[in-house]
Write a protein that holds these residues in place. Structure first.
Motif, mmCIF file in Angstrom:
data_model
loop_
_atom_site.group_PDB
_atom_site.id
_atom_site.type_symbol
_atom_site.label_atom_id
_atom_site.label_comp_id
_atom_site.label_asym_id
_atom_site.label_seq_id
_atom_site.Cartn_x
_atom_site.Cartn_y
_atom_site.Cartn_z
ATOM 1 N N LYS A 3 -24.247 -33.987 -9.063
ATOM 2 C CA LYS A 3 -23.700 -32.793 -8.421
ATOM 3 C C LYS A 3 -24.603 -31.599 -8.669
ATOM 4 N N SER A 27 -7.919 -27.432 0.941
ATOM 5 C CA SER A 27 -7.045 -28.058 -0.046
ATOM 6 C C SER A 27 -7.465 -29.495 -0.328
ATOM 7 N N GLU A 28 -7.902 -30.203 0.709
ATOM 8 C CA GLU A 28 -8.369 -31.584 0.536
ATOM 9 C C GLU A 28 -9.593 -31.653 -0.375
ATOM 10 N N GLY A 30 -10.283 -29.479 -2.821
ATOM 11 C CA GLY A 30 -10.036 -28.609 -3.970
ATOM 12 C C GLY A 30 -10.713 -29.035 -5.247
ATOM 13 N N ASP A 31 -10.996 -30.328 -5.393
ATOM 14 C CA ASP A 31 -11.622 -30.819 -6.621
ATOM 15 C C ASP A 31 -13.081 -30.402 -6.770
ATOM 16 N N ILE A 32 -13.729 -29.964 -5.693
ATOM 17 C CA ILE A 32 -15.121 -29.515 -5.807
ATOM 18 C C ILE A 32 -15.256 -27.994 -5.707
ATOM 19 N N ALA A 55 -20.762 -29.878 -6.247
ATOM 20 C CA ALA A 55 -20.625 -31.021 -5.349
ATOM 21 C C ALA A 55 -21.922 -31.786 -5.195
ATOM 22 N N GLN A 59 -20.710 -34.853 -0.600
ATOM 23 C CA GLN A 59 -19.463 -34.083 -0.567
ATOM 24 C C GLN A 59 -19.639 -32.791 0.218
#
Length: 85
Positions: A3, A27-28, A30-32, A55, A59
């Motif tokens: 990343k 929101s989809e 959100g982890d990055i 990311a 990603q």
């Protein structure tokens, strides 16, 4: 998956119709997303959003590609040169 730190800049035109789709997509991913800053411009019916992300290139490509397919959304991005695991 390696990343990199980066950013994504968005301009959302016709904010009333397009903002909900952008928010659902963000929101989809959100982890990055490390940080999100938004500035509404109601007199122009648009807004600007800046994301700081951590990311992989895959990603980032997935996020920006999907954002770019939303009507009225312009997107630009950049990743740092330094990679980390």
């Amino acid at each position: 998956m390696e990343k990199r730190l980066g950013f994504v800049g968005l301009i959302i035109e016709d904010r009333e119709h397009n903002a909900a789709n952008v928010n659902m997509l963000l929101s989809e991913f959100g982890d990055i997303i490390l940080s999100r800053t938004g500035v509404p411009c109601p007199e122009r019916n648009c807004s600007a959003i800046t994301l700081v992300i951590d990311a992989s290139t895959d990603q980032l490509g997935s996020l920006t590609g999907r954002l770019g397919r939303i009507a009225g959304v312009s997107v630009k991005s950049m990743l740092s040169k330094m990679q980390h695991a």
